[in-house]
Scaffold this motif. Structure first.
Motif, PDB file in Angstrom:
ATOM      1  N   LEU A 183      13.730  22.695  -4.298  1.00  0.00           N
ATOM      2  CA  LEU A 183      14.618  22.845  -3.023  1.00  0.00           C
ATOM      3  C   LEU A 183      13.712  23.758  -2.162  1.00  0.00           C
ATOM      4  O   LEU A 183      12.892  24.608  -2.688  1.00  0.00           O
ATOM      5  CB  LEU A 183      15.728  23.652  -3.365  1.00  0.00           C
ATOM      6  N   ALA A 210      23.086  22.724   0.101  1.00  0.00           N
ATOM      7  CA  ALA A 210      22.782  22.075  -0.952  1.00  0.00           C
ATOM      8  C   ALA A 210      23.885  22.047  -2.015  1.00  0.00           C
ATOM      9  O   ALA A 210      24.662  22.822  -2.271  1.00  0.00           O
ATOM     10  CB  ALA A 210      21.753  22.960  -1.764  1.00  0.00           C
ATOM     11  N   LEU A 235      20.534  19.594  -8.810  1.00  0.00           N
ATOM     12  CA  LEU A 235      20.840  19.571  -7.289  1.00  0.00           C
ATOM     13  C   LEU A 235      21.206  18.025  -6.877  1.00  0.00           C
ATOM     14  O   LEU A 235      20.057  17.282  -7.166  1.00  0.00           O
ATOM     15  CB  LEU A 235      19.435  19.853  -6.396  1.00  0.00           C
ATOM     16  N   PHE A 264      20.904  17.607  -0.614  1.00  0.00           N
ATOM     17  CA  PHE A 264      20.383  18.601   0.163  1.00  0.00           C
ATOM     18  C   PHE A 264      19.964  18.322   1.406  1.00  0.00           C
ATOM     19  O   PHE A 264      19.261  17.077   1.654  1.00  0.00           O
ATOM     20  CB  PHE A 264      19.166  19.407  -0.498  1.00  0.00           C
TER      21      PHE A 264
END
Lengths: 284, 252
Positions: free
Chosen positions: B26, B218, B225, B228
């Motif tokens: 990220l 996100a 995850l 995003f």
């Protein structure tokens, strides 16, 4: 009539619970009442500030009061820093491992040792081995060892009652561990630590056995000049007046007891006031 | 191309044997608000606490991977935690000022870091309170107890406390969950104002809040995850089914 029985049972149980609780108050009231009624007649300025005379059968108890103050001050000097530091270590730094367990076990056991054993220990270590002789130094050290577990336990509880968020916030602002303890934890634990310390000191002031072989003088109608001198002390003086000196007026014994109890109750009251003052201020 | 303030690369996080974060990648842009959303237990707070290494305090915690802040990996052994946490400040779920005066709360950081002389402290306090919109209300009451303030003011004070140590990243862990809707709106307004100078990462349960304040979102689920992207896109055309299910309220 099951319900009626339940109600009766309720009343009986309540009565006995209340009675048991009341019984706690009775001895306290009696002790204080008897001491005051019998001892207050000798209580005057001379009794508090004069030297004992004629084999302690007359005069005052000034050296015993001063001796007790010296002993309490000495105990404070030795026990308070060591107690607080080790509480900080145990509460904030130590990890749960064998060593910590052993230390904790030692503290619990130390608290359970009879006070006369502390007296013998003090005689062996401080008076004889370290050659301090029977002295204020040896007596204070012995009393300090005796009250250490109480101070450590009270301080540790006070430290642990400080919310975890205070520590988190402090760390999240970049403070180091010691800074966090010093500025975000200790100030909020201090009232609890002080209360514990005062209570333990009042216990030290009243103990006879630990000072018996380490400092207490039978009859010493002058003030100690240094920490290596012997000194009279209130609890031991009371013991001597009650058992070792023939033909002492009963009022003198009760008067001595009154002064001793007065000092201890006074100290405990201070602790209560500190605690309630900070409890009222505390908002977490 | 926006500057990437925080880059998270292949991040795995374990509480003992339990893996709370799985292979997280990220990039969080500078001077924007990035929201982390997802159901309870999805690892969003854990992720936040990886960014200022507050997870170090949890015994049994283990981190693998990299977290780069301004290009520096904060999980290097040489990382100076004091510097890191000064720079990456944290706002907690419940407002948590110290039970001392308003002034002392803000002065806590600067005095600990000794970067300010005593006589500079009033200036720092004023500047920090000014930045969070509290100065006019509190300037005559600095010696008052911080816990006498309202919940919203306490939370603002906690933000001011970070500004006083010159943080430039603000991590916010559900900062409004203990506040009423009006107070929440005011804090959000403050966040929008602060993003001009600060990088803000907010964890929130409240999807409307994420939609209102953030420019990027996100979505996390079970430590991973899922998606995003820009807030607008995530809320209008999510690419993944799971994201759509969550934001449309079908679960969570």
């Amino acid at each position: 009539m099951k319900l009626g029985n339940a109600k009766l049972e309720e009343k009986v149980v309540f009565f006995f619970l209340f009675l048991s609780t009341l019984m706690i108050v009775v001895p306290v009231v009696l002790v204080i009442a008897v001491i005051i009624s019998r001892g207050s007649s000798v209580l005057n300025w001379e009794f508090l500030t004069a030297m004992p005379r004629s084999g302690m059968r007359a005069g005052g108890i000034f050296p015993a009061i001063v001796g007790t103050f010296y002993l309490v001050a000495g105990t404070l000097i030795f026990a308070l820093p060591i107690g607080i530091f080790s509480a900080i270590y145990l509460s904030e730094y130590s990890k749960r491992n064998l060593l910590t367990r052993i230390i904790e076990l030692a503290i619990v056991n130390l608290a359970g040792v009879p006070s006369v054993v502390y007296g013998l220990f003090g005689l062996g270590l401080f008076v004889v081995f370290l050659k301090f002789g029977a002295s204020i130094l040896a007596g204070s050290l012995t009393l300090a060892v005796m009250v250490l577990p109480v101070i450590i336990t009270a301080s540790r509880e006070a430290l642990q009652s400080v919310p975890k968020t205070f520590r988190e916030v402090s760390y999240s602002l970049g403070a180091t561990k010691w800074q966090t303890i010093r500025h975000a934890v200790l100030p909020h634990a201090l009232p609890g630590i002080l209360t514990g310390a005062i209570l333990s000191l009042s216990r030290a002031a009243g103990e006879t056995a630990p000072i018996l072989f380490t400092v207490a003088a039978f009859y010493l109608p002058r003030l100690p000049k240094s920490v290596f001198d012997q000194a009279m002390a209130l609890p031991y003086h009371l013991y001597v007046l009650s058992t070792q000196v023939p033909n002492v007026r009963l009022e003198l014994q009760y008067g001595t007891a009154l002064v001793l109890v007065g000092l201890i109750v006074g100290a405990n009251l201070i602790a209560v006031v500190i605690r309630s003052y900070f409890r009222a201020k505390k908002q977490w | 191309m926006v500057d990437q303030k925080i880059q998270i690369k292949h991040l795995d996080f374990y509480y003992g044997k339990f893996q709370a974060l799985k292979e997280v990648n990220l990039s969080i842009p500078e001077r924007e608000i990035t929201a982390i959303i997802g159901p309870s237990g999805c690892g969003k707070s854990t992720l936040l606490r990886c960014l200022n290494r507050m997870n170090d305090l949890v015994s049994g915690a283990k981190v693998e991977g990299e977290v780069l802040i301004d290009g520096e990996d904060i999980y290097q052994p040489s990382t100076d935690l004091v510097r890191l946490r000064k720079k990456v400040g944290m706002v907690f779920q419940r407002p948590n000022p110290f039970p001392i005066s308003i002034f002392d709360n803000i002065a806590y950081g600067p005095s600990i870091h000794r970067f300010a002389a005593k006589k500079e402290l009033p200036g720092i306090v004023e500047k920090s309170l000014e930045a969070v919109g509290l100065w006019d209300a509190l300037k005559g009451r600095l010696s008052e107890h911080a816990l006498a303030l309202s919940g919203e003011q306490q939370q603002r004070l906690c933000i001011a406390r970070l500004l006083a140590v010159e943080a430039d990243i603000l991590l916010m862990d559900e900062p409004c969950s203990a506040l009423d809707p009006i107070a929440t709106e005011r804090i959000e307004e403050l966040m929008r104002k602060l993003q001009k100078n600060y990088t803000i990462v907010i964890v929130t349960h409240n999807m409307q809040q994420a939609a209102r304040v953030s420019s990027r979102v996100a979505y996390f689920y079970l430590g991973e995850l899922i998606e995003f992207g820009s807030t607008q896109r995530i809320f209008t055309t999510p690419l993944r089914q799971e994201t759509e299910d969550y934001i449309t309220g079908r679960f969570g």
